[in-house]
Motif scaffolding. Structure first.
Motif, PDB file in Angstrom:
ATOM      1  N   VAL A 171       0.878  -1.177   0.000  1.00  0.00           N
ATOM      2  CA  VAL A 171       0.000   0.000   0.000  1.00  0.00           C
ATOM      3  C   VAL A 171       0.909   1.219   0.000  1.00  0.00           C
ATOM      4  O   VAL A 171       1.895   1.267   0.746  1.00  0.00           O
ATOM      5  CB  VAL A 171      -0.901   0.046   1.259  1.00  0.00           C
ATOM      6  N   ARG A 211      -2.521  11.684   4.385  1.00  0.00           N
ATOM      7  CA  ARG A 211      -3.349  12.254   5.463  1.00  0.00           C
ATOM      8  C   ARG A 211      -4.579  12.981   4.953  1.00  0.00           C
ATOM      9  O   ARG A 211      -5.043  13.934   5.550  1.00  0.00           O
ATOM     10  CB  ARG A 211      -2.544  13.211   6.356  1.00  0.00           C
ATOM     11  N   GLY A 229      -7.200  10.875   3.591  1.00  0.00           N
ATOM     12  CA  GLY A 229      -8.205   9.826   3.440  1.00  0.00           C
ATOM     13  C   GLY A 229      -8.052   8.988   2.187  1.00  0.00           C
ATOM     14  O   GLY A 229      -8.864   8.101   1.937  1.00  0.00           O
ATOM     15  N   GLY A 268      -5.533   6.814   1.304  1.00  0.00           N
ATOM     16  CA  GLY A 268      -5.132   5.434   1.600  1.00  0.00           C
ATOM     17  C   GLY A 268      -6.335   4.613   2.011  1.00  0.00           C
ATOM     18  O   GLY A 268      -6.517   3.472   1.560  1.00  0.00           O
ATOM     19  N   SER A 294      -8.181   1.824  10.939  1.00  0.00           N
ATOM     20  CA  SER A 294      -9.286   2.637  10.441  1.00  0.00           C
ATOM     21  C   SER A 294     -10.182   1.849   9.489  1.00  0.00           C
ATOM     22  O   SER A 294     -11.401   2.018   9.480  1.00  0.00           O
ATOM     23  CB  SER A 294      -8.719   3.875   9.742  1.00  0.00           C
TER      24      SER A 294
HETATM   25  C1  LIG Z   1       0.279   4.166   5.178  1.00  0.00           C
HETATM   26  C2  LIG Z   1      -0.196   5.138   4.103  1.00  0.00           C
HETATM   27  C3  LIG Z   1      -0.563   4.329   2.844  1.00  0.00           C
HETATM   28  C4  LIG Z   1      -1.452   5.859   4.632  1.00  0.00           C
HETATM   29  O1  LIG Z   1      -2.027   6.606   3.559  1.00  0.00           O
HETATM   30  P1  LIG Z   1      -2.858   7.944   3.817  1.00  0.00           P
HETATM   31  O2  LIG Z   1      -3.551   8.293   2.548  1.00  0.00           O
HETATM   32  O3  LIG Z   1      -2.002   8.978   4.423  1.00  0.00           O
HETATM   33  O4  LIG Z   1      -3.921   7.465   4.917  1.00  0.00           O
HETATM   34  P2  LIG Z   1      -5.340   8.121   5.207  1.00  0.00           P
HETATM   35  O5  LIG Z   1      -5.253   9.612   5.078  1.00  0.00           O
HETATM   36  O6  LIG Z   1      -6.385   7.420   4.406  1.00  0.00           O
HETATM   37  O7  LIG Z   1      -5.531   7.780   6.737  1.00  0.00           O
HETATM   38  C5  LIG Z   1      -6.119   6.559   7.163  1.00  0.00           C
HETATM   39  C6  LIG Z   1      -6.170   6.568   8.683  1.00  0.00           C
HETATM   40  O8  LIG Z   1      -4.840   6.487   9.196  1.00  0.00           O
HETATM   41  C7  LIG Z   1      -4.549   7.641   9.974  1.00  0.00           C
HETATM   42  N1  LIG Z   1      -3.186   8.065   9.680  1.00  0.00           N
HETATM   43  C8  LIG Z   1      -2.608   8.163   8.455  1.00  0.00           C
HETATM   44  N2  LIG Z   1      -1.354   8.616   8.566  1.00  0.00           N
HETATM   45  C9  LIG Z   1      -1.147   8.795   9.900  1.00  0.00           C
HETATM   46  C10 LIG Z   1      -0.043   9.267  10.642  1.00  0.00           C
HETATM   47  N3  LIG Z   1       1.088   9.664  10.033  1.00  0.00           N
HETATM   48  N4  LIG Z   1      -0.169   9.324  11.979  1.00  0.00           N
HETATM   49  C11 LIG Z   1      -1.310   8.945  12.604  1.00  0.00           C
HETATM   50  N5  LIG Z   1      -2.414   8.493  11.932  1.00  0.00           N
HETATM   51  C12 LIG Z   1      -2.317   8.438  10.602  1.00  0.00           C
HETATM   52  C13 LIG Z   1      -5.551   8.686   9.557  1.00  0.00           C
HETATM   53  O9  LIG Z   1      -5.804   9.632  10.589  1.00  0.00           O
HETATM   54  C14 LIG Z   1      -6.769   7.828   9.247  1.00  0.00           C
HETATM   55  O10 LIG Z   1      -7.424   7.470  10.444  1.00  0.00           O
HETATM   56  P3  LIG Z   1      -9.024   7.737  10.634  1.00  0.00           P
HETATM   57  O11 LIG Z   1      -9.685   7.079   9.450  1.00  0.00           O
HETATM   58  O12 LIG Z   1      -9.325   7.070  11.937  1.00  0.00           O
HETATM   59  O13 LIG Z   1      -9.198   9.210  10.625  1.00  0.00           O
HETATM   60  C15 LIG Z   1       0.876   6.225   3.797  1.00  0.00           C
HETATM   61  O14 LIG Z   1       1.314   6.794   5.003  1.00  0.00           O
HETATM   62  C16 LIG Z   1       2.083   5.690   3.034  1.00  0.00           C
HETATM   63  O15 LIG Z   1       2.060   5.599   1.800  1.00  0.00           O
HETATM   64  N6  LIG Z   1       3.157   5.337   3.769  1.00  0.00           N
HETATM   65  C17 LIG Z   1       4.396   4.850   3.125  1.00  0.00           C
HETATM   66  C18 LIG Z   1       4.232   3.449   2.583  1.00  0.00           C
HETATM   67  C19 LIG Z   1       3.843   2.465   3.675  1.00  0.00           C
HETATM   68  O16 LIG Z   1       4.389   2.453   4.769  1.00  0.00           O
HETATM   69  N7  LIG Z   1       2.879   1.581   3.324  1.00  0.00           N
HETATM   70  C20 LIG Z   1       2.396   0.544   4.207  1.00  0.00           C
HETATM   71  C21 LIG Z   1       3.268  -0.652   4.060  1.00  0.00           C
HETATM   72  S1  LIG Z   1       2.698  -2.020   5.057  1.00  0.00           S
END
Ligand SMILES: CC(C)(COP(=O)(O)OP(=O)(O)OC[C@H]1O[C@@H](n2cnc3c(N)ncnc32)[C@H](O)[C@@H]1OP(=O)(O)O)[C@@H](O)C(=O)NCCC(=O)NCCS
Length: 148
Positions: free
Chosen positions: A75, A83, A85, A87, A123
Protein backbone atom coordinates in the motif's frame (compact mmCIF):
# COMPACT_ATOMS: atom_id res chain seq x y z
CA UNK A 1 -11.26 14.94 -8.35
CA UNK A 2 -9.57 11.69 -7.39
CA UNK A 3 -10.91 8.53 -8.99
CA UNK A 4 -10.36 5.31 -7.00
CA UNK A 5 -10.81 2.01 -8.82
CA UNK A 6 -9.51 -1.47 -9.58
CA UNK A 7 -7.32 -1.63 -12.67
CA UNK A 8 -7.53 -4.19 -15.47
CA UNK A 9 -5.37 -5.27 -18.41
CA UNK A 10 -6.70 -2.26 -20.34
CA UNK A 11 -5.09 0.17 -17.87
CA UNK A 12 -1.41 -0.54 -18.50
CA UNK A 13 -0.83 2.87 -20.10
CA UNK A 14 -1.79 4.58 -16.83
CA UNK A 15 1.47 3.37 -15.34
CA UNK A 16 3.29 5.80 -17.62
CA UNK A 17 2.18 8.53 -15.19
CA UNK A 18 2.97 7.68 -11.59
CA UNK A 19 3.66 10.31 -8.92
CA UNK A 20 7.02 10.22 -7.13
CA UNK A 21 7.45 7.83 -4.21
CA UNK A 22 4.27 5.85 -4.81
CA UNK A 23 6.04 2.61 -5.82
CA UNK A 24 9.42 1.52 -4.44
CA UNK A 25 10.95 0.96 -7.87
CA UNK A 26 10.36 2.19 -11.43
CA UNK A 27 7.55 0.33 -13.23
CA UNK A 28 8.86 -2.60 -15.28
CA UNK A 29 6.64 -3.13 -18.37
CA UNK A 30 7.17 -6.90 -18.39
CA UNK A 31 6.26 -7.31 -14.72
CA UNK A 32 3.34 -4.92 -15.13
CA UNK A 33 1.87 -6.89 -18.05
CA UNK A 34 2.20 -10.18 -16.15
CA UNK A 35 0.61 -8.65 -13.06
CA UNK A 36 -2.39 -7.17 -14.89
CA UNK A 37 -2.94 -10.37 -16.90
CA UNK A 38 -3.02 -12.58 -13.79
CA UNK A 39 -6.58 -12.96 -12.47
CA UNK A 40 -5.36 -13.56 -8.92
CA UNK A 41 -3.38 -10.31 -8.73
CA UNK A 42 -5.33 -7.14 -7.93
CA UNK A 43 -4.52 -3.46 -7.68
CA UNK A 44 -6.68 -0.54 -6.60
CA UNK A 45 -5.35 2.93 -7.40
CA UNK A 46 -6.11 6.59 -6.87
CA UNK A 47 -5.88 8.66 -10.07
CA UNK A 48 -5.77 12.45 -10.22
CA UNK A 49 -5.53 14.19 -13.59
CA UNK A 50 -4.35 10.95 -15.17
CA UNK A 51 -1.59 10.39 -12.59
CA UNK A 52 -1.50 7.41 -10.22
CA UNK A 53 -1.09 8.94 -6.75
CA UNK A 54 -1.65 5.87 -4.61
CA UNK A 55 -2.30 2.15 -4.75
CA UNK A 56 -3.01 -1.02 -2.79
CA UNK A 57 -2.12 -4.39 -4.30
CA UNK A 58 -3.11 -7.88 -3.28
CA UNK A 59 -3.29 -11.53 -4.22
CA UNK A 60 -6.22 -13.87 -3.71
CA UNK A 61 -5.44 -17.48 -3.00
CA UNK A 62 -7.14 -20.67 -1.90
CA UNK A 63 -5.97 -23.74 -0.03
CA UNK A 64 -7.34 -27.30 0.05
CA UNK A 65 -8.67 -26.84 3.57
CA UNK A 66 -9.39 -23.12 3.62
CA UNK A 67 -11.60 -20.68 1.69
CA UNK A 68 -10.22 -17.87 -0.43
CA UNK A 69 -8.24 -15.16 1.37
CA UNK A 70 -6.87 -11.83 0.18
CA UNK A 71 -3.25 -11.09 1.00
CA UNK A 72 -2.64 -7.35 0.87
CA UNK A 73 0.84 -7.04 -0.53
CA UNK A 74 1.70 -3.32 -0.71
CA UNK A 75 0.00 0.00 0.00
CA UNK A 76 1.42 3.41 -0.84
CA UNK A 77 0.20 6.99 -1.21
CA UNK A 78 2.28 9.82 -2.67
CA UNK A 79 3.70 11.95 0.17
CA UNK A 80 1.96 14.96 -1.44
CA UNK A 81 -1.43 13.25 -0.91
CA UNK A 82 -1.08 11.56 2.47
CA UNK A 83 -3.35 12.25 5.46
CA UNK A 84 -6.33 13.12 3.26
CA UNK A 85 -8.21 9.83 3.44
CA UNK A 86 -6.88 8.50 0.14
CA UNK A 87 -5.13 5.43 1.60
CA UNK A 88 -8.40 4.48 3.28
CA UNK A 89 -10.42 4.94 0.07
CA UNK A 90 -7.97 2.82 -1.90
CA UNK A 91 -7.79 0.08 0.74
CA UNK A 92 -11.60 0.00 1.03
CA UNK A 93 -11.77 -0.41 -2.75
CA UNK A 94 -9.34 -3.37 -2.69
CA UNK A 95 -11.18 -5.00 0.24
CA UNK A 96 -14.55 -4.59 -1.51
CA UNK A 97 -13.06 -6.17 -4.61
CA UNK A 98 -11.75 -9.06 -2.50
CA UNK A 99 -15.24 -9.61 -1.08
CA UNK A 100 -16.75 -9.48 -4.56
CA UNK A 101 -14.52 -12.34 -5.74
CA UNK A 102 -15.32 -14.51 -2.73
CA UNK A 103 -12.56 -13.78 -0.21
CA UNK A 104 -13.81 -14.26 3.34
CA UNK A 105 -10.81 -12.65 5.06
CA UNK A 106 -7.91 -10.38 4.21
CA UNK A 107 -4.59 -9.91 5.97
CA UNK A 108 -1.55 -7.68 5.80
CA UNK A 109 1.80 -7.49 7.54
CA UNK A 110 3.51 -4.29 8.56
CA UNK A 111 6.37 -3.22 10.79
CA UNK A 112 5.64 -2.53 14.47
CA UNK A 113 7.12 0.97 13.99
CA UNK A 114 4.96 1.91 10.99
CA UNK A 115 2.40 4.10 12.76
CA UNK A 116 0.67 5.42 9.62
CA UNK A 117 0.16 1.91 8.22
CA UNK A 118 -1.16 0.61 11.55
CA UNK A 119 -3.53 3.60 11.78
CA UNK A 120 -4.75 2.95 8.23
CA UNK A 121 -5.41 -0.75 8.79
CA UNK A 122 -7.17 -0.06 12.09
CA UNK A 123 -9.29 2.64 10.44
CA UNK A 124 -10.32 0.19 7.70
CA UNK A 125 -11.52 -2.35 10.26
CA UNK A 126 -8.45 -4.52 10.67
CA UNK A 127 -7.59 -5.93 14.07
CA UNK A 128 -4.26 -7.23 15.31
CA UNK A 129 -4.26 -11.02 15.16
CA UNK A 130 -5.04 -12.41 18.62
CA UNK A 131 -1.98 -14.68 18.60
CA UNK A 132 0.31 -11.66 18.60
CA UNK A 133 0.16 -11.58 22.41
CA UNK A 134 1.57 -15.11 22.59
CA UNK A 135 5.39 -14.86 22.51
CA UNK A 136 5.57 -18.26 20.81
CA UNK A 137 3.20 -17.14 18.07
CA UNK A 138 4.99 -13.96 16.98
CA UNK A 139 5.42 -13.87 13.19
CA UNK A 140 9.00 -14.31 11.97
CA UNK A 141 9.91 -13.45 8.39
CA UNK A 142 12.20 -15.87 6.56
CA UNK A 143 13.43 -15.17 3.04
CA UNK A 144 14.88 -17.65 0.52
CA UNK A 145 17.09 -15.93 -1.99
CA UNK A 146 20.00 -18.22 -2.78
CA UNK A 147 19.37 -20.95 -5.28
CA UNK A 148 15.90 -19.88 -6.40
C1 LIG B 1 0.28 4.17 5.18
C2 LIG B 1 -0.20 5.14 4.10
C3 LIG B 1 -0.56 4.33 2.84
C4 LIG B 1 -1.45 5.86 4.63
O1 LIG B 1 -2.03 6.61 3.56
P1 LIG B 1 -2.86 7.94 3.82
O2 LIG B 1 -3.55 8.29 2.55
O3 LIG B 1 -2.00 8.98 4.42
O4 LIG B 1 -3.92 7.47 4.92
P2 LIG B 1 -5.34 8.12 5.21
O5 LIG B 1 -5.25 9.61 5.08
O6 LIG B 1 -6.39 7.42 4.41
O7 LIG B 1 -5.53 7.78 6.74
C5 LIG B 1 -6.12 6.56 7.16
C6 LIG B 1 -6.17 6.57 8.68
O8 LIG B 1 -4.84 6.49 9.20
C7 LIG B 1 -4.55 7.64 9.97
N1 LIG B 1 -3.19 8.07 9.68
C8 LIG B 1 -2.61 8.16 8.45
N2 LIG B 1 -1.35 8.62 8.57
C9 LIG B 1 -1.15 8.80 9.90
C10 LIG B 1 -0.04 9.27 10.64
N3 LIG B 1 1.09 9.66 10.03
N4 LIG B 1 -0.17 9.32 11.98
C11 LIG B 1 -1.31 8.94 12.60
N5 LIG B 1 -2.41 8.49 11.93
C12 LIG B 1 -2.32 8.44 10.60
C13 LIG B 1 -5.55 8.69 9.56
O9 LIG B 1 -5.80 9.63 10.59
C14 LIG B 1 -6.77 7.83 9.25
O10 LIG B 1 -7.42 7.47 10.44
P3 LIG B 1 -9.02 7.74 10.63
O11 LIG B 1 -9.69 7.08 9.45
O12 LIG B 1 -9.33 7.07 11.94
O13 LIG B 1 -9.20 9.21 10.63
C15 LIG B 1 0.88 6.22 3.80
O14 LIG B 1 1.31 6.79 5.00
C16 LIG B 1 2.08 5.69 3.03
O15 LIG B 1 2.06 5.60 1.80
N6 LIG B 1 3.16 5.34 3.77
C17 LIG B 1 4.40 4.85 3.13
C18 LIG B 1 4.23 3.45 2.58
C19 LIG B 1 3.84 2.47 3.68
O16 LIG B 1 4.39 2.45 4.77
N7 LIG B 1 2.88 1.58 3.32
C20 LIG B 1 2.40 0.54 4.21
C21 LIG B 1 3.27 -0.65 4.06
S1 LIG B 1 2.70 -2.02 5.06
Amino acid sequence: MIDVRILTTHDAALFGNVADDVFDEPINPEYLAAFLADPRHHIAVGIEDGVIIGFASGVDYIHPDKPAELWINEVGVAPTHQRRGLGRRILDCLLAHGRSIGCRTAWVLTETGNGPAKALYTSAGGTVDADVDDPDAQPVLFVFQEGL
